[in-house]
Design an enzyme around this catalytic site. Structure first.
Site, PDB file in Angstrom:
ATOM      1  N   TYR A 144       0.727  -1.243  -0.029  1.00 42.12           N
ATOM      2  CA  TYR A 144      -0.028  -0.115  -0.174  1.00 42.12           C
ATOM      3  C   TYR A 144       0.883   1.191  -0.109  1.00 42.12           C
ATOM      4  O   TYR A 144       0.267   2.453  -0.127  1.00 42.12           O
ATOM      5  CB  TYR A 144      -0.919   0.027   1.270  1.00 42.12           C
ATOM      6  CG  TYR A 144      -2.199  -0.812   1.236  1.00 42.12           C
ATOM      7  CD1 TYR A 144      -2.721  -1.002  -0.254  1.00 42.12           C
ATOM      8  CD2 TYR A 144      -2.613  -1.749   2.168  1.00 42.12           C
ATOM      9  CE1 TYR A 144      -4.025  -1.694  -0.091  1.00 42.12           C
ATOM     10  CE2 TYR A 144      -3.799  -2.527   2.181  1.00 42.12           C
ATOM     11  CZ  TYR A 144      -4.389  -2.443   1.155  1.00 42.12           C
ATOM     12  OH  TYR A 144      -5.576  -3.220   0.852  1.00 42.12           O
ATOM     13  N   HIS A 149      -2.654  15.223   8.862  1.00 39.58           N
ATOM     14  CA  HIS A 149      -2.463  15.262   7.413  1.00 39.58           C
ATOM     15  C   HIS A 149      -4.083  15.674   6.905  1.00 39.58           C
ATOM     16  O   HIS A 149      -4.248  14.934   5.745  1.00 39.58           O
ATOM     17  CB  HIS A 149      -1.570  14.430   6.964  1.00 39.58           C
ATOM     18  CG  HIS A 149      -0.922  14.605   5.735  1.00 39.58           C
ATOM     19  ND1 HIS A 149      -1.344  14.982   4.460  1.00 39.58           N
ATOM     20  CD2 HIS A 149       0.729  14.739   5.771  1.00 39.58           C
ATOM     21  CE1 HIS A 149      -0.348  15.144   3.568  1.00 39.58           C
ATOM     22  NE2 HIS A 149       0.823  15.024   4.339  1.00 39.58           N
TER      23      HIS A 149
HETATM   24  C1  GCO Z   1       5.160  17.636   6.349  1.00 43.30           C
HETATM   25  C2  GCO Z   1       4.167  17.129   5.283  1.00 43.30           C
HETATM   26  C3  GCO Z   1       4.927  16.632   4.132  1.00 43.30           C
HETATM   27  C4  GCO Z   1       3.805  16.591   2.768  1.00 43.30           C
HETATM   28  C5  GCO Z   1       4.757  16.589   1.592  1.00 43.30           C
HETATM   29  C6  GCO Z   1       3.781  16.618   0.400  1.00 43.30           C
HETATM   30  O1  GCO Z   1       4.480  17.983   7.248  1.00 43.30           O
HETATM   31  O2  GCO Z   1       6.271  17.476   6.244  1.00 43.30           O
HETATM   32  O3  GCO Z   1       2.903  17.067   5.446  1.00 43.30           O
HETATM   33  O4  GCO Z   1       5.185  15.203   4.206  1.00 43.30           O
HETATM   34  O5  GCO Z   1       3.060  15.493   2.858  1.00 43.30           O
HETATM   35  O6  GCO Z   1       5.544  17.941   1.567  1.00 43.30           O
HETATM   36  O7  GCO Z   1       4.418  16.413  -0.667  1.00 43.30           O
HETATM   37 MG    MG Z   2       2.131  18.092   7.011  1.00 47.51          MG
END
Ligand code: GCO
Ligand code: MG
Length: 398
Positions: free
Chosen positions: A165, A206
């Site tokens: 996944y 996220h």
């Molecule tokens: C973080 C972010 C990243 C993003 C990425 C997308 O907090 O560091 O969420 O990991 O997912 O920049 O491409």
């Molecule tokens: Mg982030």
């Protein structure tokens, strides 16, 4: 007057991620600046804007007029504040600041008012498929001097991630928000038990769960005394922050996908967030970022700029300069670049003892090895990891 003589855009993918670099050459022989214009998943579109529209508009203009040029580029297409256009503006903006620093013989932090701290503390990532593996990574990071850790299971919801996944670290195509919510609390409890109060913890939701579940999760995490929890809701759902705020004290960090001041200004003014996490190139560069830092200072909010790998070390350096000189600095995110990227970008800020360090070189201090970059051409595959689905197949925010 020193003027803009030429503008070149480079696309390179030293460690797999497309990066966009802008070089602004001046009428002064040998004097040039470098900027970051990386919108990794729309890299070619950004390059086209700079070469087709910005270059003819800018040749011959005075390099010293950063504010004027920034606004000119922002309003040039009439419609503004979108991430593709903003990244194009950022490439020019950071390059002009680099030139100004070189002309002044000063590192950017001096141009920005001078250092107001001796070190820029960072948080590091500890993501793995099992609790034991996260704990092992955490021990390693703590040993390196880091006092704040961001943790998660690699599969987002599953302690034993199914590798099939996974697209990239910390990302999966399919996940179950309910098991994620329970597992992340138990992971963070294990960490708190292991490290006691000497380490601070962060996690990034996220935007992947729905707001009512985010509220429950923020409440469940309250006894663990988090440093902050990132993106509990999506920008589209930011009114929910009022409710989360009213019912729980877990600190909130937000902002990496923002591109419009209209998105972050009210959240800062109403103190609905504790940490502002803008992605510098997505808002248009250093010029708007230093204003956002001052806005945050005024309202008692701190900064934690987005420090992901889908930005060049130029952007990391620029934000580290701002971190050194800004009263609202809270913490800096730091992943650590893989080796090909640091080879292509000599002068990448150095991690040591839990902090990022800069040389006192004029400008931002990062250079670009054009020849080394040529060995890592960009790719044009559309990105896939943003297609995140719930167990029943419903598409969710990534
Ligand atoms: C973080 C972010 C990243 C993003 C990425 C997308 O907090 O560091 O969420 O990991 O997912 O920049 O491409
Ligand atoms: Mg982030």
């Amino acid at each position: 007057m020193i003027s803009i003589r030429d503008i070149t855009v480079f696309l390179t993918a030293p460690d797999g991620q497309n990066l966009v670099v802008v070089r602004v050459d001046t009428s002064e022989p040998g004097l040039y600046g470098l900027g970051c214009a990386t919108l990794a998943y729309r890299a070619f579109a950004v390059k086209e804007i700079i070469e087709r529209y910005f270059k003819p508009l800018l040749i011959g203009r005075d390099v010293s007029r950063i504010e004027d040029i920034w606004k000119l580029l922002m309003v040039n297409a009439y419609w503004r504040n979108g991430p593709v256009g903003n990244n194009a503006v950022s490439g020019i903006d950071m390059a002009l600041w680099d030139i100004k620093g070189k002309l002044a013989g000063m590192p950017l932090y001096d141009l920005l008012g001078g250092k107001c701290r001796d070190r820029v503390d960072v948080y590091r990532h500890c993501n793995a498929g099992s609790t034991d593996d996260v704990l092992a990574l955490a021990e390693e990071a703590v040993e390196s001097g880091c006092k704040t850790l961001r943790v998660a299971y690699t599969g987002f919801d599953a302690p034993e991630a199914d590798a099939a996944y996974l697209c990239l670290a910390n990302r999966c195509k399919q996940y179950d928000p309910q098991s994620y919510r329970k597992n992340i609390v138990s992971l963070l409890s294990s960490l708190r038990k292991r490290f006691g109060d000497r380490i601070q913890f962060i996690t990034d939701i996220h935007e992947r769960i729905d707001p009512p579940d985010a509220l429950k999760l923020m409440q469940a995490l309250q006894p663990l005394d988090m440093y902050f929890v990132e993106d509990p809701v999506s920008p589209e759902q930011s009114l929910w922050l009022k409710r989360i705020r009213a019912l729980c004290a877990t600190p909130i960090a937000l902002g990496e996908v923002f591109s419009h001041p209209g998105e972050w200004t009210p959240l800062v003014q109403e103190r609905l967030i504790d940490f502002l996490r803008l992605h510098l190139s997505a808002i248009g560069g250093l010029t708007p970022a230093r204003k956002a830092a001052v806005l945050a200072e005024t309202y008692g909010v701190r900064t934690a700029w987005h420090g992901s790998l889908d930005m060049t070390p130029i952007a990391l350096a620029v934000q580290t300069h701002l971190d050194f000189a800004s009263q609202s600095f809270g913490i800096q995110e730091y992943y650590g670049y893989p080796p090909h990227t640091t080879e292509v970008f000599p002068g990448t800020p150095v991690y040591r003892d839990g902090a990022l360090w800069l040389e006192d070189t004029p400008g931002h201090g990062v250079t670009f090895n054009e020849e080394a970059a040529r060995a890592f051409p960009p790719h044009s595959n559309p990105t896939r990891w943003t297609e995140m689905r719930l167990p029943d197949g419903t598409l969710h925010a990534p």
